[in-house]
Design a protein around this motif. Structure first.
Motif, PDB file in Angstrom:
ATOM      1  N   ILE A 123       0.833  -1.207   0.000  1.00 53.96           N
ATOM      2  CA  ILE A 123       0.000   0.000   0.000  1.00 53.96           C
ATOM      3  C   ILE A 123       0.868   1.258   0.000  1.00 53.96           C
ATOM      4  O   ILE A 123       0.618   2.198  -0.762  1.00 53.96           O
ATOM      5  N   LYS A 124       1.912   1.275   0.809  1.00 50.86           N
ATOM      6  CA  LYS A 124       2.810   2.441   0.842  1.00 50.86           C
ATOM      7  C   LYS A 124       3.475   2.668  -0.507  1.00 50.86           C
ATOM      8  O   LYS A 124       3.607   3.810  -0.968  1.00 50.86           O
ATOM      9  N   LEU A 125       3.890   1.586  -1.162  1.00 51.50           N
ATOM     10  CA  LEU A 125       4.520   1.735  -2.472  1.00 51.50           C
ATOM     11  C   LEU A 125       3.504   2.210  -3.506  1.00 51.50           C
ATOM     12  O   LEU A 125       3.814   3.091  -4.313  1.00 51.50           O
ATOM     13  N   LEU A 126       2.304   1.670  -3.487  1.00 52.91           N
ATOM     14  CA  LEU A 126       1.282   2.120  -4.430  1.00 52.91           C
ATOM     15  C   LEU A 126       1.002   3.607  -4.267  1.00 52.91           C
ATOM     16  O   LEU A 126       0.878   4.342  -5.252  1.00 52.91           O
ATOM     17  N   GLN A 127       0.928   4.063  -3.025  1.00 53.87           N
ATOM     18  CA  GLN A 127       0.709   5.490  -2.774  1.00 53.87           C
ATOM     19  C   GLN A 127       1.909   6.317  -3.223  1.00 53.87           C
ATOM     20  O   GLN A 127       1.748   7.405  -3.779  1.00 53.87           O
ATOM     21  N   LYS A 128       3.100   5.794  -3.020  1.00 52.26           N
ATOM     22  CA  LYS A 128       4.312   6.518  -3.416  1.00 52.26           C
ATOM     23  C   LYS A 128       4.399   6.698  -4.934  1.00 52.26           C
ATOM     24  O   LYS A 128       4.875   7.726  -5.414  1.00 52.26           O
ATOM     25  N   ILE A 129       3.899   5.719  -5.682  1.00 53.05           N
ATOM     26  CA  ILE A 129       3.946   5.854  -7.142  1.00 53.05           C
ATOM     27  C   ILE A 129       2.751   6.629  -7.691  1.00 53.05           C
ATOM     28  O   ILE A 129       2.637   6.808  -8.896  1.00 53.05           O
ATOM     29  N   GLY A 130       1.859   7.075  -6.808  1.00 55.51           N
ATOM     30  CA  GLY A 130       0.796   7.973  -7.226  1.00 55.51           C
ATOM     31  C   GLY A 130      -0.599   7.383  -7.291  1.00 55.51           C
ATOM     32  O   GLY A 130      -1.535   8.058  -7.713  1.00 55.51           O
ATOM     33  N   LEU A 131      -0.774   6.136  -6.878  1.00 52.30           N
ATOM     34  CA  LEU A 131      -2.091   5.531  -6.890  1.00 52.30           C
ATOM     35  C   LEU A 131      -2.810   5.833  -5.573  1.00 52.30           C
ATOM     36  O   LEU A 131      -2.174   5.947  -4.534  1.00 52.30           O
ATOM     37  N   THR A 132      -4.131   5.975  -5.652  1.00 56.12           N
ATOM     38  CA  THR A 132      -4.928   6.226  -4.462  1.00 56.12           C
ATOM     39  C   THR A 132      -6.027   5.162  -4.357  1.00 56.12           C
ATOM     40  O   THR A 132      -6.455   4.586  -5.364  1.00 56.12           O
ATOM     41  N   PHE A 133      -6.485   4.946  -3.130  1.00 56.74           N
ATOM     42  CA  PHE A 133      -7.518   3.946  -2.880  1.00 56.74           C
ATOM     43  C   PHE A 133      -8.785   4.309  -3.637  1.00 56.74           C
ATOM     44  O   PHE A 133      -9.237   5.449  -3.591  1.00 56.74           O
ATOM     45  N   GLU A 134      -9.366   3.320  -4.342  1.00 51.54           N
ATOM     46  CA  GLU A 134     -10.614   3.525  -5.072  1.00 51.54           C
ATOM     47  C   GLU A 134     -11.773   2.748  -4.481  1.00 51.54           C
ATOM     48  O   GLU A 134     -12.862   3.287  -4.326  1.00 51.54           O
ATOM     49  N   LYS A 135     -11.555   1.469  -4.166  1.00 50.89           N
ATOM     50  CA  LYS A 135     -12.658   0.657  -3.655  1.00 50.89           C
ATOM     51  C   LYS A 135     -12.149  -0.683  -3.154  1.00 50.89           C
ATOM     52  O   LYS A 135     -10.998  -1.054  -3.389  1.00 50.89           O
ATOM     53  N   GLU A 136     -13.054  -1.390  -2.486  1.00 51.39           N
ATOM     54  CA  GLU A 136     -12.772  -2.754  -2.059  1.00 51.39           C
ATOM     55  C   GLU A 136     -13.612  -3.701  -2.903  1.00 51.39           C
ATOM     56  O   GLU A 136     -14.789  -3.415  -3.163  1.00 51.39           O
ATOM     57  N   ILE A 137     -13.005  -4.793  -3.348  1.00 53.48           N
ATOM     58  CA  ILE A 137     -13.724  -5.804  -4.113  1.00 53.48           C
ATOM     59  C   ILE A 137     -13.470  -7.164  -3.481  1.00 53.48           C
ATOM     60  O   ILE A 137     -12.572  -7.305  -2.641  1.00 53.48           O
ATOM     61  N   GLU A 138     -14.233  -8.142  -3.903  1.00 58.80           N
ATOM     62  CA  GLU A 138     -13.998  -9.512  -3.451  1.00 58.80           C
ATOM     63  C   GLU A 138     -13.769 -10.386  -4.682  1.00 58.80           C
ATOM     64  O   GLU A 138     -14.578 -10.383  -5.613  1.00 58.80           O
ATOM     65  N   VAL A 139     -12.655 -11.112  -4.676  1.00 54.87           N
ATOM     66  CA  VAL A 139     -12.308 -12.001  -5.772  1.00 54.87           C
ATOM     67  C   VAL A 139     -11.975 -13.359  -5.178  1.00 54.87           C
ATOM     68  O   VAL A 139     -11.080 -13.467  -4.332  1.00 54.87           O
ATOM     69  N   GLU A 140     -12.700 -14.364  -5.609  1.00 56.24           N
ATOM     70  CA  GLU A 140     -12.497 -15.729  -5.107  1.00 56.24           C
ATOM     71  C   GLU A 140     -12.473 -15.766  -3.576  1.00 56.24           C
ATOM     72  O   GLU A 140     -11.562 -16.324  -2.973  1.00 56.24           O
TER      73      GLU A 140
END
Length: 127
Positions: free
Chosen positions: A98-115
């Motif tokens: 999560i920290k790396l995703l935020q560092k590269i500029g991505l922000t939280f959009e939603k929660e999903i369920e997969v399998e």
């Protein structure tokens, strides 16, 4: 995730090689050419946009390699493919990711369920 044997790893690698919707880059050290991780770019059926991902060996985490490699791949993909949006998924408790995703500029959009697994989707518009 869920790779517990050499046979599992070989099957997973073959699955990647056989799928035209999966692109990946092996990250190597400049001096020794030792493979230390990978960056993936996957069009998953359950996501509307391509998913950027990364995985690095434990001994090479928290050293900036994942950030540097992921940014290099993103820069290349954005300029060559003219993408409008990129997403990434992670399990909610994976704080390092999560920290790396935020560092590269991505922000939280939603929660999903997969399998039956909850995933957090992070995203970034690139237009």
């Amino acid at each position: 995730r869920n790779i517990t044997s050499q046979l599992d790893a070989l099957a997973y690698i073959q699955k990647i090689l056989d799928n035209e919707n999966i692109f990946y880059w092996v990250v190597q050290l400049k001096d020794s050419q030792e493979s230390i991780g990978l960056v993936t770019f996957i069009k998953r059926d359950y996501l509307p946009y391509h998913d950027i991902g990364f995985a690095f060996l434990a001994g090479f985490q928290k050293m900036g390699y994942a950030y540097e490699a992921t940014m290099a791949v993103l820069d290349k993909l954005i300029s060559e493919l003219k993408l409008s949006h990129i997403v990434a998924t992670t399990v909610p408790g994976n704080i390092k990711s999560i920290k790396l995703l935020q560092k590269i500029g991505l922000t939280f959009e939603k929660e999903i369920e997969v399998e039956k697994e909850k995933l957090h989707v992070y995203g970034m518009s690139v237009v």
